[in-house]
Design a protein around this motif. Sequence first.
Motif, short mmCIF file in Angstrom:
data_model
loop_
_atom_site.label_atom_id
_atom_site.label_comp_id
_atom_site.label_asym_id
_atom_site.label_seq_id
_atom_site.Cartn_x
_atom_site.Cartn_y
_atom_site.Cartn_z
N VAL A 37 0.84 -1.20 0.00
CA VAL A 37 0.00 0.00 0.00
C VAL A 37 0.88 1.25 0.00
CG1 VAL A 37 -1.69 1.34 1.33
CG2 VAL A 37 -2.00 -1.12 1.04
N ALA A 38 1.94 1.25 0.80
CA ALA A 38 2.87 2.39 0.83
C ALA A 38 3.50 2.59 -0.55
CB ALA A 38 3.93 2.17 1.89
N GLU A 39 3.87 1.51 -1.20
CA GLU A 39 4.45 1.59 -2.54
C GLU A 39 3.42 2.11 -3.54
OE1 GLU A 39 7.31 -1.06 -5.46
OE2 GLU A 39 6.61 -1.91 -3.58
N ALA A 40 2.18 1.66 -3.42
CA ALA A 40 1.11 2.12 -4.31
C ALA A 40 0.89 3.63 -4.17
CB ALA A 40 -0.19 1.36 -4.02
N ARG A 41 0.96 4.12 -2.95
CA ARG A 41 0.72 5.55 -2.70
C ARG A 41 1.77 6.43 -3.34
NH1 ARG A 41 -1.15 4.64 3.44
NH2 ARG A 41 -3.33 4.19 2.99
N ARG A 92 -6.86 -7.55 -0.48
CA ARG A 92 -5.78 -6.58 -0.70
C ARG A 92 -6.21 -5.47 -1.65
NH1 ARG A 92 -0.69 -8.56 -2.66
NH2 ARG A 92 -1.48 -10.49 -3.51
N LEU A 93 -6.91 -5.83 -2.72
CA LEU A 93 -7.40 -4.83 -3.67
C LEU A 93 -8.37 -3.86 -3.00
CD1 LEU A 93 -7.97 -7.10 -6.78
CD2 LEU A 93 -6.28 -5.26 -6.59
N GLN A 94 -9.22 -4.38 -2.13
CA GLN A 94 -10.22 -3.55 -1.46
C GLN A 94 -9.62 -2.71 -0.33
OE1 GLN A 94 -13.28 -6.31 -0.25
NE2 GLN A 94 -14.06 -6.53 -2.33
N ASN A 95 -8.36 -2.97 -0.02
CA ASN A 95 -7.72 -2.27 1.09
C ASN A 95 -6.45 -1.55 0.69
OD1 ASN A 95 -9.25 -2.92 3.79
ND2 ASN A 95 -9.37 -4.74 2.50
N GLY A 96 -6.45 -0.97 -0.51
CA GLY A 96 -5.43 0.00 -0.86
C GLY A 96 -4.37 -0.35 -1.88
N GLU A 97 -4.27 -1.61 -2.31
CA GLU A 97 -3.17 -1.97 -3.20
C GLU A 97 -3.35 -1.51 -4.65
OE1 GLU A 97 -1.48 -5.89 -2.84
OE2 GLU A 97 -1.68 -5.84 -0.66
N LEU A 98 -4.51 -1.00 -4.98
CA LEU A 98 -4.73 -0.50 -6.34
C LEU A 98 -5.14 0.98 -6.30
CD1 LEU A 98 -4.51 -1.53 -9.23
CD2 LEU A 98 -6.88 -2.23 -9.12
N GLU A 99 -4.75 1.67 -5.23
CA GLU A 99 -5.10 3.09 -5.08
C GLU A 99 -3.85 3.94 -5.26
OE1 GLU A 99 -7.14 3.60 -1.36
OE2 GLU A 99 -8.61 2.06 -1.87
N GLY A 100 -4.04 5.11 -5.86
CA GLY A 100 -2.95 6.06 -6.01
C GLY A 100 -2.20 5.97 -7.33
#
Length: 160
Positions: A37-41, A92-100
């Motif tokens: 998630v940090a990497e996605a952001r 994982r998708l629903q909790n930030g891994e595809l955001e940003g």
Amino acid sequence: MKTLAVLIPLLMLLQGHPGTKPEPRDPGWLKRHEGFVAEARKGAIEVLFMGDSITDAWRNPPQKKIWDERFAPLKAVNFGISGDRTQHVLWRLQNGELEGYAPKVVCLLIGTNNVGGNNPEPVASAITGIQAVVKEIRTRSPNRATEPSYHLVLLNGNHC
């Protein structure tokens, strides 16, 4: 015995398939998820690899050398976690891994662990789980109302 053969599939239909129900795993898994998630952001991701141990293995020799030479220059990230099933990727998708970010390509390799290994699920669970993951990717696509802004590549771990 015949009663069980009929009853078990019937119960599965009534309960739904486990592969479609988003589910996290253990604390170590959550820590890896938080890193993704940090990497996605940070954004700037153009190619997303998401999946299980087969995807995760690109971090280790000898695959890492190929990753560094061929995929890293494409602004690719590896969000594979060993042991994942469709329900875990869905969570994982629903909790930030595809955001940003908005990847141009999503390479998805998932479902093998649903039907193999410890505590296998019915094949239908893997199939409906993969469908749910694809739907989630499409739902979270920035241009979901029109043409998708990405290419989705489904991979099969049995032929890698």
